[in-house]
Design a protein around this motif. Structure first.
Motif, mmCIF file in Angstrom:
data_model
loop_
_atom_site.group_PDB
_atom_site.id
_atom_site.type_symbol
_atom_site.label_atom_id
_atom_site.label_comp_id
_atom_site.label_asym_id
_atom_site.label_seq_id
_atom_site.Cartn_x
_atom_site.Cartn_y
_atom_site.Cartn_z
ATOM 1 N N MET A 182 0.829 -1.219 -0.112
ATOM 2 C CA MET A 182 0.078 -0.006 -0.004
ATOM 3 C C MET A 182 0.884 1.218 0.054
ATOM 4 N N ILE A 183 1.886 1.291 0.648
ATOM 5 C CA ILE A 183 2.868 2.554 0.671
ATOM 6 C C ILE A 183 3.418 2.603 -0.621
ATOM 7 N N ALA A 184 3.946 1.397 -1.357
ATOM 8 C CA ALA A 184 4.307 1.596 -2.700
ATOM 9 C C ALA A 184 3.253 1.896 -3.749
ATOM 10 N N PHE A 185 2.291 1.585 -3.598
ATOM 11 C CA PHE A 185 1.205 2.065 -4.429
ATOM 12 C C PHE A 185 0.924 3.723 -4.103
ATOM 13 N N ILE A 187 1.705 9.296 -6.066
ATOM 14 C CA ILE A 187 1.872 10.679 -5.731
ATOM 15 C C ILE A 187 2.938 11.221 -6.644
ATOM 16 N N PHE A 188 3.828 10.333 -7.036
ATOM 17 C CA PHE A 188 5.062 10.609 -7.862
ATOM 18 C C PHE A 188 4.309 10.747 -9.331
ATOM 19 N N VAL A 189 3.579 9.840 -9.812
ATOM 20 C CA VAL A 189 2.834 9.954 -11.178
ATOM 21 C C VAL A 189 2.288 11.049 -11.521
ATOM 22 N N GLN A 190 1.396 11.491 -10.714
ATOM 23 C CA GLN A 190 0.501 12.603 -10.717
ATOM 24 C C GLN A 190 1.297 13.856 -10.649
ATOM 25 N N GLU A 191 2.466 13.959 -9.800
ATOM 26 C CA GLU A 191 3.234 15.212 -9.917
ATOM 27 C C GLU A 191 3.891 15.219 -11.157
ATOM 28 N N GLN A 192 4.320 14.212 -11.810
ATOM 29 C CA GLN A 192 5.162 14.252 -13.059
ATOM 30 C C GLN A 192 3.970 14.722 -14.173
ATOM 31 N N LEU A 193 2.399 14.066 -14.200
ATOM 32 C CA LEU A 193 1.726 14.471 -15.152
ATOM 33 C C LEU A 193 1.405 16.037 -15.188
ATOM 34 N N LEU A 194 1.552 16.602 -14.006
ATOM 35 C CA LEU A 194 1.072 17.997 -13.818
ATOM 36 C C LEU A 194 2.367 18.880 -13.827
ATOM 37 N N VAL A 195 3.594 18.458 -14.097
ATOM 38 C CA VAL A 195 4.583 19.326 -13.981
ATOM 39 C C VAL A 195 4.825 20.400 -14.823
ATOM 40 N N PHE A 196 3.888 20.264 -15.898
ATOM 41 C CA PHE A 196 3.801 21.666 -16.813
ATOM 42 C C PHE A 196 3.157 22.683 -16.119
#
Length: 175
Positions: free
Chosen positions: A8-11, A16-25
């Motif tokens: 669960m921690i890994a997911f 957190i990481f993926v949404q941040e990268q998707l919104l990095v622009f």
């Protein structure tokens, strides 16, 4: 720590990481504050801090900045959320209290970097840095406030439904 909790921690870290990268622009527009608040409600302080340590390491590694002046303030800032949630926020699910916290956190997040920027750039660069950072702090504060108001309860309800179904399936298989 149980394997289920580690998964669960890994997911959580991945989300957190993926949404941040998707919104990095879009500078400082992200769901990180919301997600860390949500996951802090699911995990203990210790588990939340482990989640943040892994997230900060992966984020720093990905951004090419295994740099003390980047990693330490990130870790300190993100750790404030679970520590606050489990102490003075008293594990509340009141989205208005959490949204107010997220708003203030948007500014605190930026302020935590100040001592590290002074060490890195020198005291003479402090005022230009502070003035340049104010709009980004305001964006992060507003984004945190709005996302918590709109999305915290629905996400919390969705997570609770998933966890209840899992418990029901587990209990059914034991019969």
């Amino acid at each position: 720590m149980r394997v289920k909790t580690m998964i669960m921690i890994a997911f959580s870290v991945v989300m957190i990481f993926v949404q941040e990268q998707l919104l990095v622009f879009i500078p400082n527009v992200q769901l990180t504050v919301l997600l860390i608040l949500l996951f802090s409600s699911m995990f203990s302080i210790k588990e939340s801090i482990i989640m943040i340590m892994v997230y900060v390491f992966i984020d720093s590694l990905y951004m090419g900045a295994l740099n003390v002046f980047y990693m330490v303030p990130l870790f300190i800032a993100w750790t404030i959320i679970p520590l606050s949630y489990h102490t003075f926020l008293r594990r509340t699910d009141n989205e208005y209290k959490l949204a107010a916290f997220a708003f203030v956190f948007g500014f605190v997040f930026g302020w935590i970097f100040i001592p590290f920027r002074i060490l890195e750039l020198g005291i003479t660069e402090l005022w230009p840095y502070l003035l340049a950072d104010i709009p980004f702090e305001a964006i992060m504060a507003t984004t945190g406030f709005v996302t918590v108001i709109w999305l915290y309860k629905p996400l919390l309800n969705a997570v609770n439904i998933i966890l209840e179904k899992e418990t029901y399936i587990k209990q059914s298989s034991l019969k």
